[in-house]
Design a protein around this motif. Structure first.
Motif, PDB file in Angstrom:
ATOM      1  N   SER A 116      12.467   3.783  -1.101  1.00  0.00           N
ATOM      2  CA  SER A 116      11.132   3.771  -1.699  1.00  0.00           C
ATOM      3  C   SER A 116      10.779   5.102  -2.369  1.00  0.00           C
ATOM      4  O   SER A 116       9.714   5.226  -2.972  1.00  0.00           O
ATOM      5  CB  SER A 116      10.074   3.413  -0.649  1.00  0.00           C
ATOM      6  N   ALA A 117      11.673   6.078  -2.312  1.00  0.00           N
ATOM      7  CA  ALA A 117      11.410   7.406  -2.892  1.00  0.00           C
ATOM      8  C   ALA A 117      11.023   7.365  -4.368  1.00  0.00           C
ATOM      9  O   ALA A 117      10.118   8.104  -4.786  1.00  0.00           O
ATOM     10  CB  ALA A 117      12.608   8.319  -2.671  1.00  0.00           C
ATOM     11  N   PRO A 118      11.635   6.527  -5.199  1.00  0.00           N
ATOM     12  CA  PRO A 118      11.269   6.547  -6.614  1.00  0.00           C
ATOM     13  C   PRO A 118       9.935   5.863  -6.926  1.00  0.00           C
ATOM     14  O   PRO A 118       9.480   5.904  -8.061  1.00  0.00           O
ATOM     15  CB  PRO A 118      12.408   5.796  -7.307  1.00  0.00           C
ATOM     16  N   TYR A 119       9.313   5.280  -5.932  1.00  0.00           N
ATOM     17  CA  TYR A 119       8.064   4.535  -6.166  1.00  0.00           C
ATOM     18  C   TYR A 119       6.856   5.344  -5.703  1.00  0.00           C
ATOM     19  O   TYR A 119       6.973   6.290  -4.938  1.00  0.00           O
ATOM     20  CB  TYR A 119       8.110   3.195  -5.418  1.00  0.00           C
ATOM     21  N   ALA A 120       5.685   4.926  -6.185  1.00  0.00           N
ATOM     22  CA  ALA A 120       4.442   5.580  -5.773  1.00  0.00           C
ATOM     23  C   ALA A 120       4.271   5.429  -4.261  1.00  0.00           C
ATOM     24  O   ALA A 120       4.686   4.426  -3.680  1.00  0.00           O
ATOM     25  CB  ALA A 120       3.251   4.938  -6.500  1.00  0.00           C
ATOM     26  N   PRO A 121       3.673   6.438  -3.617  1.00  0.00           N
ATOM     27  CA  PRO A 121       3.483   6.356  -2.165  1.00  0.00           C
ATOM     28  C   PRO A 121       2.569   5.187  -1.795  1.00  0.00           C
ATOM     29  O   PRO A 121       1.705   4.774  -2.558  1.00  0.00           O
ATOM     30  CB  PRO A 121       2.841   7.689  -1.784  1.00  0.00           C
ATOM     31  N   SER A 122       2.772   4.691  -0.595  1.00  0.00           N
ATOM     32  CA  SER A 122       1.988   3.564  -0.084  1.00  0.00           C
ATOM     33  C   SER A 122       0.516   3.946   0.034  1.00  0.00           C
ATOM     34  O   SER A 122       0.183   5.063   0.437  1.00  0.00           O
ATOM     35  CB  SER A 122       2.514   3.146   1.288  1.00  0.00           C
ATOM     36  N   GLN A 123      -0.332   3.003  -0.304  1.00  0.00           N
ATOM     37  CA  GLN A 123      -1.771   3.205  -0.173  1.00  0.00           C
ATOM     38  C   GLN A 123      -2.311   2.521   1.085  1.00  0.00           C
ATOM     39  O   GLN A 123      -3.494   2.600   1.387  1.00  0.00           O
ATOM     40  CB  GLN A 123      -2.495   2.655  -1.412  1.00  0.00           C
ATOM     41  N   ALA A 124      -1.437   1.840   1.832  1.00  0.00           N
ATOM     42  CA  ALA A 124      -1.849   1.118   3.035  1.00  0.00           C
ATOM     43  C   ALA A 124      -2.124   2.088   4.177  1.00  0.00           C
ATOM     44  O   ALA A 124      -1.576   3.194   4.221  1.00  0.00           O
ATOM     45  CB  ALA A 124      -0.774   0.121   3.436  1.00  0.00           C
ATOM     46  N   ASP A 125      -2.956   1.668   5.104  1.00  0.00           N
ATOM     47  CA  ASP A 125      -3.278   2.475   6.284  1.00  0.00           C
ATOM     48  C   ASP A 125      -2.169   2.412   7.336  1.00  0.00           C
ATOM     49  O   ASP A 125      -2.005   3.331   8.112  1.00  0.00           O
ATOM     50  CB  ASP A 125      -4.578   1.982   6.935  1.00  0.00           C
ATOM     51  N   TRP A 126      -1.462   1.296   7.391  1.00  0.00           N
ATOM     52  CA  TRP A 126      -0.424   1.062   8.391  1.00  0.00           C
ATOM     53  C   TRP A 126      -0.938   1.380   9.784  1.00  0.00           C
ATOM     54  O   TRP A 126      -0.372   2.188  10.522  1.00  0.00           O
ATOM     55  CB  TRP A 126       0.852   1.844   8.072  1.00  0.00           C
ATOM     56  N   GLY A 127      -2.036   0.733  10.160  1.00  0.00           N
ATOM     57  CA  GLY A 127      -2.686   0.975  11.450  1.00  0.00           C
ATOM     58  C   GLY A 127      -1.836   0.666  12.661  1.00  0.00           C
ATOM     59  O   GLY A 127      -2.116   1.141  13.750  1.00  0.00           O
ATOM     60  N   GLY A 128      -0.782  -0.104  12.502  1.00  0.00           N
ATOM     61  CA  GLY A 128       0.097  -0.392  13.624  1.00  0.00           C
ATOM     62  C   GLY A 128       1.140   0.692  13.876  1.00  0.00           C
ATOM     63  O   GLY A 128       1.893   0.620  14.837  1.00  0.00           O
ATOM     64  N   MET A 129       1.163   1.702  13.025  1.00  0.00           N
ATOM     65  CA  MET A 129       2.183   2.752  13.139  1.00  0.00           C
ATOM     66  C   MET A 129       2.044   3.554  14.437  1.00  0.00           C
ATOM     67  O   MET A 129       3.044   3.818  15.110  1.00  0.00           O
ATOM     68  CB  MET A 129       2.101   3.705  11.942  1.00  0.00           C
ATOM     69  N   GLN A 130       0.836   3.941  14.802  1.00  0.00           N
ATOM     70  CA  GLN A 130       0.653   4.746  16.019  1.00  0.00           C
ATOM     71  C   GLN A 130       1.047   3.967  17.270  1.00  0.00           C
ATOM     72  O   GLN A 130       1.793   4.504  18.109  1.00  0.00           O
ATOM     73  CB  GLN A 130      -0.788   5.270  16.126  1.00  0.00           C
TER      74      GLN A 130
END
Length: 146
Positions: free
Chosen positions: A104-118
């Motif tokens: 995913s490096a060549p793409y724009a960074p994610s705008q999602a919160d990804w609340g399940g990450m923690q």
């Protein structure tokens, strides 16, 4: 399968609990998919890619059901394999994260919160700590047998 009595029972308890958690995660990723995508992951479902995003999240939920059932069965019937899976699980996620970051490096960074990450990080730390503790206790018990 012969049970290895050197592996502590807490390994089974932890992996069964994680298996139950995976079943809940599967439910969130499939049955409550739209809610979880919008309110936990923070995905923008107003775009033309919403269906693709939901399909990917739903597919992940299917694997949560599989790991949930697998973890419960391993904790119940195969403690040595349960211990192994507690060590393999964080490694598998590391490989997945690295692969995702690279691709995913060549793409724009994610705008999602990804609340399940923690909560997922806590899950992986529990796997790692339980694996390390389980191996240590098993080794101590083996030393006493010698």
């Amino acid at each position: 399968m012969k049970e290895n009595t050197n592996i502590p029972k807490f390994v089974s308890v932890v992996i069964i609990a994680l298996g139950c958690l995976d079943l809940v995660r599967g439910f969130l990723h499939t049955i409550l998919l739209e809610y979880a995508a919008a309110n936990i992951a923070g995905l923008d479902l107003s775009t033309s890619l919403a269906s693709d995003l939901l399909q990917l999240m739903g597919s992940f939920g299917i694997s949560n059901y599989l790991t949930g059932v697998m973890f419960i069965l391993l904790g119940w019937k195969a403690r040595p394999l349960a211990l192994t899976m507690l060590g393999v699980t964080p490694l598998a996620y590391i490989v997945g994260v690295v692969g995702t970051k690279i691709n995913s490096a060549p793409y724009a960074p994610s705008q999602a919160d990804w609340g399940g990450m923690q909560p997922m990080m806590v899950y992986l730390v529990i796997c790692a700590i339980t694996f390390i503790a389980g191996v240590w206790v098993a080794q101590q018990r083996e030393k006493k047998e010698i």
